[in-house]
Design a protein around this motif. Structure first.
Motif, PDB file in Angstrom:
ATOM      1  N   LEU A   1       0.874  -1.242   0.156  1.00 52.60           N
ATOM      2  CA  LEU A   1       0.075   0.011  -0.135  1.00 52.60           C
ATOM      3  C   LEU A   1       0.664   1.363  -0.132  1.00 52.60           C
ATOM      4  O   LEU A   1       0.469   2.295  -0.644  1.00 52.60           O
ATOM      5  CB  LEU A   1      -0.916  -0.002   1.230  1.00 52.60           C
ATOM      6  N   ALA A   2       2.103   1.288   0.578  1.00 57.03           N
ATOM      7  CA  ALA A   2       2.932   2.548   0.686  1.00 57.03           C
ATOM      8  C   ALA A   2       3.644   2.658  -0.459  1.00 57.03           C
ATOM      9  O   ALA A   2       3.768   3.838  -0.967  1.00 57.03           O
ATOM     10  CB  ALA A   2       3.866   2.273   1.792  1.00 57.03           C
ATOM     11  N   LYS A   3       4.042   1.597  -1.265  1.00 53.29           N
ATOM     12  CA  LYS A   3       4.185   1.664  -2.731  1.00 53.29           C
ATOM     13  C   LYS A   3       3.439   2.162  -3.614  1.00 53.29           C
ATOM     14  O   LYS A   3       3.809   3.468  -4.409  1.00 53.29           O
ATOM     15  CB  LYS A   3       4.757   0.328  -3.104  1.00 53.29           C
ATOM     16  N   TYR A   4       2.115   2.049  -3.406  1.00 58.06           N
ATOM     17  CA  TYR A   4       1.114   2.703  -4.336  1.00 58.06           C
ATOM     18  C   TYR A   4       0.686   3.979  -3.988  1.00 58.06           C
ATOM     19  O   TYR A   4       0.788   4.964  -4.822  1.00 58.06           O
ATOM     20  CB  TYR A   4      -0.166   1.799  -4.383  1.00 58.06           C
ATOM     21  N   SER A   5       0.833   4.260  -2.710  1.00 62.91           N
ATOM     22  CA  SER A   5       0.763   5.418  -2.183  1.00 62.91           C
ATOM     23  C   SER A   5       1.768   6.570  -2.640  1.00 62.91           C
ATOM     24  O   SER A   5       1.455   7.669  -2.938  1.00 62.91           O
ATOM     25  CB  SER A   5       0.544   5.792  -0.596  1.00 62.91           C
TER      26      SER A   5
END
Length: 625
Positions: free
Chosen positions: A110-114
């Motif tokens: 999720l942090a990567k997509y964020s």
């Protein structure tokens, strides 16, 4: 006319009642899902009170393909089909974020997509118009869909799901080990930190589950669960059956009760109480009574089981007892209570009565919620705690003694380890832009506009090319001689070189571009350049003067436009005869040869865009509780 037609009215009312009944059914199903805490608990968890985890927000699929390809062709003047793999990678990443694993890997996903969202926003979401891409997310409590065309809802929802994942990691931790408890504490604190970051960053999200009031309540709940786990960590090795340790644990338990009471008070406020599952508010109320009763039990045990002996530190016990109460029973002092056995037993019995009443209240509240009734482990812990207090009261009961109505004072809450919000290190992950080939974001972004690439022919063998190169990538043309061949062919001051021959050089430095130009063996080489277009051009500075008593306004910078080639040039006065020779010398010196790398000065458009005891312990009356 529809308002005066009774038949139409009846049909509309029927449709609305049907929609409302479906929404109520959906809300009931969502409450059932949010109340299914057993799903998120550790599979080996058989001795701890269950904890609450946040559910993930759901979203619809989004197809970036067509819109992004068209935008690349229209805005960047490049073939959108050549970016099919990049668009597919971005869509695959978003799809994976809909069902992340309930562990650190899921949070990192999720942090990567964020981290990709600001890059995507800079590339494809101009501030002046909508792109036509709709992002739909569902409220995690009501199920109501919210749709927006900008990325604010997308960014906020991803942060909410990161906080939800941390809460699920915390509830799945093995709280029978120190390591598991530390993981749970850290996870709940990180969840609170993410929710606080969401609250401070996105203040006007249209989804109610991310409203400031709801987020404030969720932050309190995460910190309360972290404080409960801190209490469990202190109690896990065993509580020493001596005066100071019991008093310390009493205040720790009172702290947990106090925080859960604050959580419950925030849950019953309007309109939060209309959206939060009844299970949640009931659980917080049960824990408020349970831990307050536990605090009274510890004080009762310290007073009734430990008399002040000759070897005991009288001053230390007096100090400890005075710090536990905010007020003492009328007419009594701490030292008097400690020295007199009858007083110790009287106050101790008062505490054990309050403990019994509190456990009975927790059991009563537990019985009111059918979702709680499914948690047999919770009922076992509440029943065992109540029975332990009843046994303590029976041990010290004297049948010949008159009934004493002394009321036990409240216990001051205190903790040595307070739960604090923690900002996760995975909030931002360094990623590589999927659309890096479009060029540096400082220039090639959705908010900038530039001309289509123009082809300029230059003579690399000519010692005087007539222009300098400067800046970081992309390289920019400066100090252009207006009489050089490149200028005649259409090169302009401030142009960016995007290609030399067939080689893309948007990411090349000045030295790299110079090397390309020098190493060419051909007499003529073609370069491609673009010019930044100012979407809000400023008006020329004007000055006023008077001529014949009439005001005359003119521009200090006069530009003349040639209708044939649409080129502009500054109109200057003709030189006088005396300055003719000097002007010719200056003109000959204005033709420049190919320069070395000049990193001095950065033009404005080169700047980057800102963007919680086991049931077995209750039956143990040995040296440890």
């Amino acid at each position: 006319m529809a308002t005066s037609n009774n038949k139409v009215k009846e049909m509309v009312l029927l449709e609305l009642s049907y929609v409302n009944s479906n929404l109520q059914l959906l809300m009931g199903e969502l409450e059932g899902l949010n109340s299914s805490v057993e799903v998120y608990q550790n599979t080996q968890e058989t001795a701890n009170i269950p904890l609450i985890a946040l559910g993930l927000k759901e979203t619809k699929d989004v197809d970036f393909s067509t819109i992004f390809k068209d935008f690349i062709l229209e805005h960047y003047s490049e073939d959108g089909n050549s970016f099919e793999d990049s668009i597919a990678d971005l869509m695959d990443l978003r799809q994976a974020c809909r069902t992340p694993s309930r562990d650190e890997a899921g949070v990192e996903l999720l942090a990567k997509y964020s981290s990709h969202l600001p890059l995507m926003e800079s590339r494809f979401f101009p501030p002046t118009r909508q792109t036509g891409i709709f992002f739909t997310w569902y409220d995690s409590f009501t199920g109501v869909p919210v749709c927006q065309q900008n990325l604010s809802l997308e960014k906020a929802s991803i942060l909410f799901n990161m906080a939800a994942l941390y809460s699920q990691i915390g509830t799945r931790s093995n709280r029978q080990t120190i390591e598991g408890l530390e993981q749970a504490i850290s996870s709940f604190q990180k969840s609170a930190g993410m929710l606080n970051h969401l609250k401070e960053t996105f203040t006007h999200t249209p989804s109610y589950d991310m409203s400031p009031a709801m987020l404030s309540m969720l932050i309190r709940m995460m910190l309360a669960q972290a404080q409960e786990c801190l209490f469990e960590k202190t109690a896990l090795p065993g509580i020493r059956n001596e005066f100071h340790s019991l008093m310390k644990m009493a205040q720790e338990a009172a702290k947990v009760s106090e925080i859960y009471d604050q959580v419950h008070q925030s849950m019953i406020q309007t309109p939060i109480k209309d959206n939060v599952p009844f299970f949640w508010s009931t659980m917080s109320q049960v824990k408020t009574n349970h831990y307050r009763s536990m605090a009274h039990y510890f004080v009762a045990s310290a007073l009734m089981d430990h008399q002040l002996g000759l070897s005991d530190d009288e001053d230390q016990q007096e100090k400890t007892l005075s710090q536990v109460y905010d007020r003492l029973p009328e007419g009594r002092s701490p030292l008097e209570i400690l020295k007199k056995k009858d007083e110790r037993e009287r106050i101790g019995k008062a505490h054990i009565r309050r403990a019994i009443l509190g456990h009975e209240e927790a059991l009563r509240i537990y019985s009111l919620c059918h979702h709680l009734n499914k948690l047999e482990i919770l009922q076992d812990i509440l029943t065992a705690s109540h029975q332990r207090s009843v046994n303590k009261c029976s041990e010290n009961e004297d049948e010949e003694e008159f009934t004493d109505y002394t009321e036990a004072p409240d216990i001051i809450s205190k903790t040595e380890h307070k739960a604090e919000m923690e900002v996760p290190a995975t909030t931002k992950v360094k990623v590589t832009d999927f659309f890096q080939r479009l060029g540096p974001l400082s220039v090639f972004s959705a908010k900038q506009r530039w001309t289509p690439p123009r082809t300029i022919k230059i003579l690399p063998k000519d010692p005087e090319l007539g222009f300098n190169l400067k800046g970081e990538s992309p390289v920019q043309v400066v100090s252009l001689d207006p009489l050089c061949p490149a200028a005649t062919d259409g090169l302009k001051e401030g142009d960016y070189i995007v290609a030399v021959g067939d080689i893309d050089c948007k990411w090349m430095s000045v030295s790299d571009v110079m090397r390309l130009l020098k190493d060419v063996n051909e007499e003529v080489i073609e370069i491609q350049v673009v010019s930044i277009m100012d979407s809000n051009p400023q008006m020329p500075t004007k000055s006023a003067t008077f001529c014949g008593n009439l005001p005359k306004t003119y521009s200090m910078i006069c530009l003349a436009y040639n209708d044939d080639d649409k080129k502009s040039r500054k109109v200057t006065k003709k030189s006088s005869f005396l300055s003719f020779g000097l002007k010719n010398r200056l003109k000959s010196a204005s033709t420049l040869s190919l320069p070395t790398s000049d990193q001095s000065g950065t033009l404005p458009w080169n700047k980057p865009c800102p963007s919680f005891p086991s049931t077995s312990a209750y039956n143990n009356d040995s040296g440890l509780y």
